[in-house]
Write a protein that holds these residues in place. Structure first.
Motif, PDB file in Angstrom:
ATOM      1  N   SER A  18      -4.954  -5.431   0.897  1.00  0.00           N
ATOM      2  CA  SER A  18      -3.853  -4.653   1.253  1.00  0.00           C
ATOM      3  C   SER A  18      -3.401  -5.061   2.646  1.00  0.00           C
ATOM      4  O   SER A  18      -4.113  -5.444   3.705  1.00  0.00           O
ATOM      5  N   HIS A  53      -2.810  -7.586  -3.730  1.00  0.00           N
ATOM      6  CA  HIS A  53      -2.295  -6.563  -3.318  1.00  0.00           C
ATOM      7  C   HIS A  53      -2.148  -5.720  -4.213  1.00  0.00           C
ATOM      8  O   HIS A  53      -1.835  -5.599  -5.513  1.00  0.00           O
ATOM      9  N   CYS A 107      -0.322  -0.791  -0.549  1.00  0.00           N
ATOM     10  CA  CYS A 107       0.598  -1.340   0.109  1.00  0.00           C
ATOM     11  C   CYS A 107       2.055  -1.480  -0.781  1.00  0.00           C
ATOM     12  O   CYS A 107       2.364  -0.886  -1.132  1.00  0.00           O
TER      13      CYS A 107
END
Length: 294
Positions: free
Chosen positions: A40, A11, A15
């Motif tokens: 994400s 990630h 996000c």
């Protein structure tokens, strides 16, 4: 560092990650990684603080193209999404693939939708929210809640065909053995039925270590017995640090590797342009220190 060290569940600040794609790539190269995929959280149709926004989708694609142009000669880079599945509410995985030209999708369930009331139980986040949601949505009936979780995962696998099933038994995490134990027969039955569907449809199960290094749980998702069941069924396994900041890349990989070795895994799969390819676990162990391999 191992030449095949990788992260396929990663990630960024698109996000709930804490670093830019460029910063993650820089750390990955410094660690000697071979491959990295950005995944994400896909947009969901309600306000939240963890997912990619609908209006930022093409920015996400463009940012990936930029880092691939900059770092692609030193790192195998892939683009994906970790897509939530909520029946009747979330965008189909096919649409995400088509829109962003993704290399693969991780399919995950973070919110369990009660088919009777339509209310949603958020199984991630703070442990107290898990208990509160269980009481509100399921009147404290943990077996019904967990069974709905696995039923939703099975529905996702059948209807959306994710390439990877994310943290497949994560419903146990915030439970922390308070309401049930994962060795109980009813839990094992539902979990193993879910693995049967993975086998039937096809897909990769990740060994996800995030619960351990975040101090939220004492074992990976899935646990050792679940990994061994995957091996019995011939389900491909991969390693996942579920990274939210660059420092977690190697640490999370090592913990997932330790669990794989403990379970007796001989091969894990790595993503290549021509699909998922098996790699012997010993190839990682020779470069990473684990408790089981000296």
């Amino acid at each position: 560092m191992a030449q095949h060290f990788f992260s396929y569940h990663t990630h960024s600040d698109f996000c709930d990650g804490k670093a830019s794609m460029s910063d993650v790539c820089e750390q990955a190269i410094d660690l000697g990684m071979k491959a990295l995929a950005f995944t994400s959280h896909a947009p969901v149709p309600f306000e939240n603080t963890y997912s990619l926004r609908f209006e930022a989708l093409m920015d996400y694609r463009n940012a990936f193209d930029a880092v691939k142009s900059r770092y692609g000669n030193r790192l195998d880079l892939f683009l994906g999404l970790e897509a939530d599945f909520i029946p009747g509410e979330t965008v189909s995985f096919y649409e995400w693939r088509k829109l962003l030209k993704l290399d693969f999708i991780i399919g995950s369930v973070h919110l369990v939708k009660d088919p009777l009331s339509g209310q949603k139980w958020f199984i991630d986040g703070a442990p107290e929210n898990y208990e509160k949601g269980l009481k509100i949505v399921y009147d404290g009936d943990i077996q019904r809640g967990v069974r709905d979780y696995f039923q939703q995962v099975r529905q996702m696998i059948r209807s959306e065909r994710p390439d990877i099933i994310g943290h497949i038994d994560k419903v146990k995490m915030n439970n922390r053995d308070r309401f049930f134990h994962p060795s109980e027969a009813w839990f094992v039955k539902d979990f193993f039925q879910t693995l049967d569907v993975v086998k039937e449809i096809g897909g990769v199960v990740e060994i996800n270590s995030r619960g351990i290094y975040r101090g939220k749980y004492h074992e990976c998702f899935p646990h050792v017995d679940g990994i061994r069941r995957c091996m019995e069924l011939g389900i491909p396994l991969t390693l996942a640090s579920d990274t939210h900041q660059p420092i977690e890349l190697e640490h999370g990989f090592d913990l997932a590797l330790e669990t794989a070795v403990l379970a007796g895994v001989k091969n894990v799969v790595m993503f290549q342009p021509n699909g998922w390819q098996p790699v012997p676990v010993v190839q990682f162990c020779s470069h990473h220190s684990t408790k089981e391999v000296r």
